[in-house]
Design a protein around this motif. Structure first.
Motif, PDB file in Angstrom:
ATOM      1  N   LEU A  81      38.796  50.823 -27.539  1.00 17.17           N
ATOM      2  CA  LEU A  81      37.470  50.587 -26.957  1.00 17.17           C
ATOM      3  C   LEU A  81      37.459  51.011 -25.495  1.00 17.17           C
ATOM      4  CD1 LEU A  81      36.598  46.999 -28.244  1.00 17.17           C
ATOM      5  CD2 LEU A  81      35.385  49.110 -28.823  1.00 17.17           C
ATOM      6  N   PRO A  82      36.335  51.521 -25.010  1.00 16.62           N
ATOM      7  CA  PRO A  82      36.227  51.775 -23.568  1.00 16.62           C
ATOM      8  C   PRO A  82      36.418  50.463 -22.802  1.00 16.62           C
ATOM      9  CG  PRO A  82      34.390  52.777 -24.747  1.00 16.62           C
ATOM     10  CD  PRO A  82      35.120  51.913 -25.733  1.00 16.62           C
ATOM     11  N   PRO A  83      37.065  50.517 -21.652  1.00 12.19           N
ATOM     12  CA  PRO A  83      37.257  49.300 -20.853  1.00 12.19           C
ATOM     13  C   PRO A  83      35.949  48.567 -20.555  1.00 12.19           C
ATOM     14  CG  PRO A  83      38.577  51.086 -19.962  1.00 12.19           C
ATOM     15  CD  PRO A  83      37.705  51.681 -21.044  1.00 12.19           C
ATOM     16  N   THR A  84      34.854  49.300 -20.417  1.00 13.82           N
ATOM     17  CA  THR A  84      33.559  48.665 -20.146  1.00 13.82           C
ATOM     18  C   THR A  84      33.126  47.772 -21.313  1.00 13.82           C
ATOM     19  OG1 THR A  84      32.524  50.702 -20.956  1.00 13.82           O
ATOM     20  CG2 THR A  84      32.683  50.424 -18.561  1.00 13.82           C
ATOM     21  N   VAL A  85      33.417  48.203 -22.529  1.00 10.85           N
ATOM     22  CA  VAL A  85      33.062  47.414 -23.711  1.00 10.85           C
ATOM     23  C   VAL A  85      33.988  46.200 -23.811  1.00 10.85           C
ATOM     24  CG1 VAL A  85      32.881  47.416 -26.232  1.00 10.85           C
ATOM     25  CG2 VAL A  85      32.094  49.403 -24.918  1.00 10.85           C
ATOM     26  N   GLN A  86      35.263  46.397 -23.551  1.00  9.44           N
ATOM     27  CA  GLN A  86      36.203  45.274 -23.571  1.00  9.44           C
ATOM     28  C   GLN A  86      35.782  44.202 -22.575  1.00  9.44           C
ATOM     29  OE1 GLN A  86      40.157  46.733 -22.828  1.00  9.44           O
ATOM     30  NE2 GLN A  86      40.222  47.946 -24.709  1.00  9.44           N
ATOM     31  N   THR A  87      35.452  44.623 -21.368  1.00  8.11           N
ATOM     32  CA  THR A  87      35.047  43.677 -20.310  1.00  8.11           C
ATOM     33  C   THR A  87      33.766  42.942 -20.697  1.00  8.11           C
ATOM     34  OG1 THR A  87      36.090  45.048 -18.621  1.00  8.11           O
ATOM     35  CG2 THR A  87      34.413  43.478 -17.868  1.00  8.11           C
ATOM     36  N   ALA A  88      32.800  43.675 -21.235  1.00 11.03           N
ATOM     37  CA  ALA A  88      31.531  43.043 -21.638  1.00 11.03           C
ATOM     38  C   ALA A  88      31.775  42.018 -22.737  1.00 11.03           C
ATOM     39  CB  ALA A  88      30.543  44.107 -22.112  1.00 11.03           C
TER      40      ALA A  88
END
Length: 159
Positions: A81-88
Motif C-alpha cells: 500500500l502507498p504510505p499515505t493509505v497506510q497512514t490514513a
C-alpha cells in the motif's frame, strides 16, 4: 435438507465453474498481461473474469463481452500500500479491526483504488482509498452480502 444442499451446490457450481472464454477475450488478456499464468476463466454477471497469477501475485482481470478490459483486481500485502493509505487507515476508525484482505483496483480511466477489508465480530467492511489516502467509500459486506469488486459502471447501477 436435501433442497438446501442442492441449492448450495448449484450456487457454487454456477458461479465458480471454469469456462472457456471467447478467443477475443483470451487474446485481450494475453495482450495486456503477457506474463499471466495459471489462467482460469469464470463468468460474473455479463463479464468474463480471468483468475490468474503474475509476478507472484493473484489477479482477477475483468473483460466485457466485447473483450474490453474493465478492471484488474490484484491481491497485495500491507507493505504494498502507498504510505499515505497506510497512514490514513492507521488514523481511522477501523484501525483496531482485523485486516482480512487488501486489493489494488485498476480501471481503464479512473485512478487506482486500494481496498482494505476489515472485520470485527460479525461486521465486515470494505474501505476504498485513493492513492493520496483519502477514504472514498466504505461498503458493508457483513454476512452474505456481495463483496465482489465490480467494474465502476456496474457500481453505478446498484449491483
Amino acid at each position: 435438507m436435501f433442497l438446501i444442499i442442492s441449492e448450495i451446490y448449484l450456487f457454487l457450481f454456477r458461479t465458480h465453474v471454469n469456462i472457456k472464454a471467447p478467443d477475443a477475450v483470451s487474446k485481450a488478456l494475453k495482450d495486456k498481461y503477457p506474463a499471466a499464468m495459471d489462467i482460469e476463466w469464470e463468468r460474473k454477471g455479463d463479464y468474463f473474469v480471468a483468475d490468474c497469477w503474475m509476478d507472484g501475485r493473484e489477479m482477477d482481470v475483468w473483460y466485457d463481452v466485447q473483450a474490453t478490459w474493465k478492471l484488474t483486481e490484484t491481491d497485495i500485502l500491507w507493505e504494498g500500500l502507498p504510505p499515505t493509505v497506510q497512514t490514513a487507515f492507521e488514523g481511522g476508525e477501523y484501525a483496531q479491526w482485523r485486516r482480512e484482505d487488501i486489493d489494488m483496483l485498476e480501471y481503464p480511466v479512473q485512478p487506482v483504488q486500494y481496498v482494505i477489508e476489515v472485520e470485527r465480530g460479525n461486521e465486515e467492511y470494505q474501505l476504498f482509498y485513493a492513492g493520496d489516502g483519502n477514504l472514498l467509500q466504505k461498503r458493508d459486506v457483513s454476512g452474505n452480502k456481495d463483496d465482489t469488486h465490480w467494474p465502476i459502471d456496474e457500481l453505478k447501477t446498484g449491483r
